[in-house]
Design a protein around this motif. Structure first.
Motif, PDB file in Angstrom:
ATOM      1  N   LEU A 110       8.921 -37.102  10.878  1.00  0.00           N
ATOM      2  CA  LEU A 110       9.943 -37.721  10.032  1.00  0.00           C
ATOM      3  C   LEU A 110       9.592 -37.569   8.555  1.00  0.00           C
ATOM      4  O   LEU A 110      10.468 -37.359   7.716  1.00  0.00           O
ATOM      5  CB  LEU A 110      10.099 -39.202  10.380  1.00  0.00           C
ATOM      6  CG  LEU A 110      11.233 -39.619  11.310  1.00  0.00           C
ATOM      7  CD1 LEU A 110      12.583 -39.291  10.700  1.00  0.00           C
ATOM      8  CD2 LEU A 110      11.143 -38.978  12.652  1.00  0.00           C
TER       9      LEU A 110
ATOM     10  N   PHE B 150      12.028 -31.265   4.464  1.00  0.00           N
ATOM     11  CA  PHE B 150      12.930 -30.237   4.972  1.00  0.00           C
ATOM     12  C   PHE B 150      14.369 -30.553   4.587  1.00  0.00           C
ATOM     13  O   PHE B 150      15.181 -29.649   4.363  1.00  0.00           O
ATOM     14  CB  PHE B 150      12.799 -30.096   6.493  1.00  0.00           C
ATOM     15  CG  PHE B 150      11.594 -29.300   6.922  1.00  0.00           C
ATOM     16  CD1 PHE B 150      10.458 -29.922   7.397  1.00  0.00           C
ATOM     17  CD2 PHE B 150      11.602 -27.917   6.844  1.00  0.00           C
ATOM     18  CE1 PHE B 150       9.343 -29.186   7.784  1.00  0.00           C
ATOM     19  CE2 PHE B 150      10.496 -27.170   7.230  1.00  0.00           C
ATOM     20  CZ  PHE B 150       9.366 -27.804   7.700  1.00  0.00           C
TER      21      PHE B 150
ATOM     22  N   GLY C 241      10.178 -34.192   7.634  1.00  0.00           N
ATOM     23  CA  GLY C 241      11.616 -34.019   7.762  1.00  0.00           C
ATOM     24  C   GLY C 241      12.340 -34.312   6.466  1.00  0.00           C
ATOM     25  O   GLY C 241      13.315 -33.650   6.125  1.00  0.00           O
ATOM     26  N   GLY C 242      11.833 -35.300   5.727  1.00  0.00           N
ATOM     27  CA  GLY C 242      12.431 -35.582   4.424  1.00  0.00           C
ATOM     28  C   GLY C 242      12.327 -34.384   3.503  1.00  0.00           C
ATOM     29  O   GLY C 242      13.282 -34.027   2.798  1.00  0.00           O
TER      30      GLY C 242
END
Lengths: 297, 589, 129
Positions: free
Chosen positions: A42, A48, A45-46
């Motif tokens: 996660l 990305f 993920g930020g």
């Protein structure tokens, strides 16, 4: 109740007081590690997300910027990390089978792999520094000036030579530590860069689609002033990833010390397993970073 | 008897007063403890201290607002700067240091292993590390924020100073350009977030792996379902806050232009990043509170919770749906019309599981044998205040009305109703409920009830008028305002003083109970969850043997015994089949 | 792991609780490890090679597909997921779902309002975007 190496209370020595069986303890440890890995996913993920948003809205900048990344070095780094994942998985196998020398050897090889990765990263970063594509130093936040007014963050000089809006930066930029000399523009033309580790001229052997090499003038005017966006994202993503590699190397060193003392074996290998999961995650993130940053079309 | 005696074990007999508080002495035994109960208590001390700090500043804020124009400081510029620092401190401390960690870290840590019949959480050392991360991040955070306030107030310079004046939401571009100490504050918040993540990891692993024989998922107390949902959110959402804060640090320190428009960045993207965490964060705040309410309503109606599965599934639904609605904080920020519409629609869906819970609680109360003890007073207050807060959320989810309400006192009132009127009330109710278990002492029921009424009145006096003020256009975070709003502010400020008095009364009631409270029985309330099956306070190991698990809301297994002013097990269990003969010499647990 | 000294009150009640030493893990064979390594090298070569072929917008998706395949192989074999509790896989897929949710909605929104911002900032001006 089966016990092995029982303490005075009859419990296996490695079994914590709140677990009822070794399998419960090992399984719980792995579950905790997998949940922690999901938090890492996660978090990256930020990044990305930032990548996706900026690439979707500024595709030209991304193509332009990626030309300054050395695909060969990126590919070598990928292979290095994959190899280190192999040695890590092999180390876990050795721990489970009680093969002490194999365990120590493979942990050491994994550590070497991590060091190799960071070494190549250092080469790449150094090259970026020398060619003026560093992380927005010209835009560093400035504290309030002596007269109490706020100096707005610097914007990079337009390579085409137009005056940037806002207060002149020359003297202030030079007074900031780590800032490049003020006469260097933020982004160099591919054909005018100093020679470094990477040939800035597209090399037919290495560069994909040399015929479609993009110059700064090929970008829309508004985008020319935003090319640093690619490099910000590049540095944030590879920087955070590199930090995780360093942390992983620290964990590996800790494991290596303990393994050399013979702490691990078929009864107790959970730390090796869990650090291994972490290391593989670091590899996984790079598996995505490499094509997204280095192999852009 | 009230304290545990057991006779099992390799010849080691425990004394009549040997519990987790007394078993080991000295400061090191607390600071290096791995006992979840002691860790819960340490959290309690520091988290309540942060609540006090945040509350103190709330009272200061309200005092500033009692009149338009500067009240606390004379010169206007300093007064407004002071106000900005104060509301940022109040919001940031309350959100990051009290309400997000509060119930999971204090009550969750204490009660979760007990409810599981386990001897500790899955990762006791990680639990201690979570505590120290909280302490380090919190100390750092408080120092930065408090020094800033003091600096502005006294006009001096303190190390690490500058404070924070961005509001707890750190919106760009103000947070990237202001000269206050944003970076240290961000690092403090990052550390606090890391603590939250590790607690979430611990609880998820505990609930999955440490459930006893017979406690399948639908035999768990609803408090555990609530903590599970909370932990899932903590684990999934907090890392995104982490990366957001790191990017903001990079923006200020390195000039990375991701969020700052003058550097080519996108400020709305910051809000996407920030609210992707911060909206689920409000469900981190409310879910454990709802878990407490499920326990309280059921126990104090002496009635099986109505719709157990609905409440359990609603906890998970709230956790998951809460991730789909973050854009409703950004309706007026420049978000596209398409995204606005999507988020508005999804926002309405998230009210459904909450409403399901409220209906189930009411159905539980209906025709129950209601005991208006202090914990239940708070639970009833919760239901009313949560209903009000939640319903006003619907006004905010609708685009047409939110345009007018956004950034007004309507929002302030809405979130105080759900965060304070709901979560705080549930927290206090839970503290009263588990107080006898934690300390083996009873508090004064009379003063408990009186202070509950004072708190309730003070709360509504403070915040109800804020709905009206907001609908009349009073903006939030403003220290100065037009004369037309003065009457609302004055009522609200008086209310805040009443509320403060009530909360101080609660605090004194607890302190008095610690020092002078009468000894509590093992099960003063007649609950059937496993924490009531061990002595008050519990021994270090919680239970001496794996527990037999039944329905957590089967109250017929207990009968009231006036001699101990508590509940004891009914002989010849009326609902279970004939039990195996108990091992010699034990009276269970 | 639990090598801290046990105090008397900590050991007193251990006997009534089960304490079973029953961990028998699956050990990955060397041949599997090496085969996975080979596959990863091949996929890396593939992903670099594909960049020399122009497939327009599909280049990105093929790159992601290859990366996903490499990841799947690492996860299943190096990270042992093939032989582990299925729940771990669900955790992984779940977290990826939330990442996709975040990226997806942020993309939808930012691409939707991009034209408004571009229209407001004149192209080629020295002013900020």
């Amino acid at each position: 109740m089966t016990t092995g190496g029982a303490s005075e209370t009859g419990r296996p020595p490695h079994l914590a007081h709140h677990f009822e069986s070794s399998s419960q303890q090992v399984e719980t440890g792995k579950l905790g590690m997998w949940i922690f890995l999901s938090t890492e996913i996660l978090m990256f993920g930020g990044l990305f997300c930032a990548y996706s948003v900026y690439r979707a809205n500024h595709p030209d900048i991304f193509f332009y910027g990626h030309q300054y990344l050395d695909t060969m070095l990126g590919a070598v780094n990928t292979v290095v990390l994959i190899a280190s994942s192999l040695t890590m998985a092999w180390a876990v196998r050795c721990a489970q089978l009680g093969k002490q020398r194999g365990l120590v050897g493979f942990l050491a090889l994994t550590l070497v792999g991590g060091a190799g990765f960071m070494g190549i990263k250092a080469v790449e970063y150094t090259h970026k520094w020398h060619t003026g594509k560093w992380v927005g130093t010209a835009n560093m936040y400035h504290p309030a000036k002596a007269d109490g007014s706020m100096a707005p963050p610097k914007t990079e000089a337009d390579p085409a030579g137009a005056e940037p809006a806002g207060p002149p930066s020359g003297a202030e930029a030079a007074s900031q530590p780590f800032a490049p000399p003020p006469d260097r523009s933020q982004v160099l033309m591919p054909s005018t860069g100093p020679s470094g580790m990477v040939a800035l001229e597209p090399s037919p052997a290495l560069e994909p689609k040399a015929a479609e090499h993009v110059e700064l003038e090929d970008l829309p005017p508004a985008e020319r002033e935003r090319v640093h966006i690619f490099f910000q994202i590049y540095f944030m993503m590879t920087g955070l990833h590199g930090l995780h590699v360093l942390i992983g190397m620290g964990l590996l060193a800790w494991l290596l010390v303990r393994a050399a003392r013979g702490v691990f074996g078929p009864r107790y290998y959970a730390p090796v397993d869990c650090v291994g999961l972490y290391w593989h995650l670091v590899d996984l993130i790079w598996i995505f970073l490499f094509p997204l940053l280095y192999l852009i079309h | 008897m009230s304290t545990g005696t057991t006779t099992t074990g390799a010849g080691a007999t425990t004394g009549a007063n040997d519990n987790y508080l007394t078993c080991d002495r000295g400061i090191r035994s607390w600071l290096l403890t791995l006992d979840h109960k002691r860790i819960g208590l340490m959290y309690m001390v520091v988290i309540l201290a942060s609540f006090f700090l945040g509350g103190l500043f709330a009272v200061l804020l309200r005092t500033e607002l009692i009149n338009p124009g500067p009240t606390l400081l004379a010169e206007e510029e300093r007064a407004w700067d002071f106000y900005n620092h104060m509301f940022t401190l109040h919001g940031a401390v309350m959100v990051f240091m009290f309400i997000i960690p509060g119930i999971p870290a204090i009550l969750g840590n204490f009660v979760l292993p007990l409810m599981l019949g386990a001897r500790d959480v899955a990762f006791p050392r990680l639990n201690l590390m979570s505590f120290y991360l909280w302490l380090i991040g919190g100390a750092f955070f408080v120092w930065v924020l408090l020094s800033g306030v003091i600096e502005v107030w006294l006009g001096i310079d303190l190390p690490g100073g500058g404070g924070l004046d961005t509001g707890w939401t750190f919106y760009t571009p103000y947070s990237t350009t202001t000269s206050s100490a944003v970076v240290p504050a961000l690092l403090g918040a990052f550390t606090l977030g890391f603590s939250s993540i590790l607690t979430g990891v611990n609880f998820i692993a505990s609930i999955h792996m440490l459930r006893p024989e017979g406690m399948r998922w639908f035999r768990m107390p609803l408090m555990l379902w609530a903590l599970y949902g909370t932990s899932v959110i903590q684990v999934l959402a907090t890392p995104v806050l982490g990366i957001t804060l790191l990017l903001l640090v990079a923006e200020r320190v390195l000039g990375v232009g991701i969020f700052d428009p003058s550097l080519g960045g996108d400020p709305v993207l910051f809000q996407h990043f920030f609210w992707f965490y911060s909206h689920p964060a409000v469900y981190i705040m409310i879910l454990p509170a709802m878990g407490i309410i499920s326990e309280l309503i059921s126990v104090f109606s002496r009635k099986h919770i109505f719709g157990y599965k609905f409440i359990a599934f609603s906890s998970i639904a709230i956790a998951l749906l809460g991730f789909l609605v973050w854009g409703h904080h950004m309706f007026t920020s420049g978000q596209s019309a398409l995204a606005n519409a999507i988020f508005s629609l999804l926002t309405f869906s998230v009210s459904i599981p909450s409403a399901i819970k409220v209906f189930n609680w009411l159905a539980t109360l209906y025709r129950g044998s209601i005991w208006l003890a202090t914990p239940l007073l708070y639970a009833l207050g919760f239901i009313l205040l949560f209903a009000l807060g939640g319903l006003t959320g619907l006004f905010l989810g609708a685009l047409a009305t939110d345009i007018h309400f956004h950034d007004t006192y309507f929002i302030v009132a809405h979130f105080h109703y759900v965060m304070m009127g709901s979560t705080l009330f549930a927290f206090i109710g839970g503290m009263y409920y588990w107080w006898p278990k934690m300390f083996g002492k009873m508090y004064s029921e009379l003063w408990g009830r009186i202070s509950a009424v004072v708190v309730f009145i003070g709360f509504n006096l403070t915040f109800f008028v804020q709905f009206v003020a907001g609908s009349q256009g009073m903006p939030r975070r403003y220290a100065n305002y037009a004369d037309a709003y003065t009457v609302y502010h004055q009522i609200s400020t008086i209310g805040s003083y009443v509320l403060a008095v009530g909360l101080v009364m609660v605090g004194f009631n607890w302190l008095h109970a610690l020092v002078r409270g009468r000894t509590a029985p093992a099960n003063p309330w007649g609950g059937n969850t496993l924490e009531w099956h061990c002595p008050s306070p519990p021994p270090h190991h919680n239970f001496s043997r794996p527990q037999r698990v039944g329905d957590p809301y089967e109250f017929r297994r207990w009968r009231f015994d006036p001699e101990i002013d508590g509940y004891v097990r009914v002989e010849g269990d009326p609902v279970a089949p004939a039990p195996e003969p108990a091992p010699a010499g034990t009276t269970d647990s | 792991m639990s090598q801290h000294e046990r105090k008397p009150h900590e050991t007193a009640h251990d006997d009534a609780w089960p304490a079973v030493d029953d961990d028998h893990p699956h050990v990955t064979p060397v041949s599997t490890l090496l085969a996975v390594f080979g596959a990863l090298l091949a996929l890396t070569a593939l992903t670099v090679g594909v960049t020399y072929v122009d497939l327009g917008p599909f280049n990105l998706w093929i790159a992601l597909l290859v990366a996903a395949s490499k990841s799947a192989v690492v996860v299943l074999y190096f990270m042992h997921l093939r032989w582990e509790n299925a729940f771990f896989g669900q955790i992984l897929i779940g977290s990826l779902f939330f990442v996709a949710l975040f990226i997806g909605i942020a993309l939808v929104d930012t691409t939707e309002y991009r034209p408004e911002i571009d229209a407001a900032s004149p192209p080629g001006a020295a002013g900020r975007p």
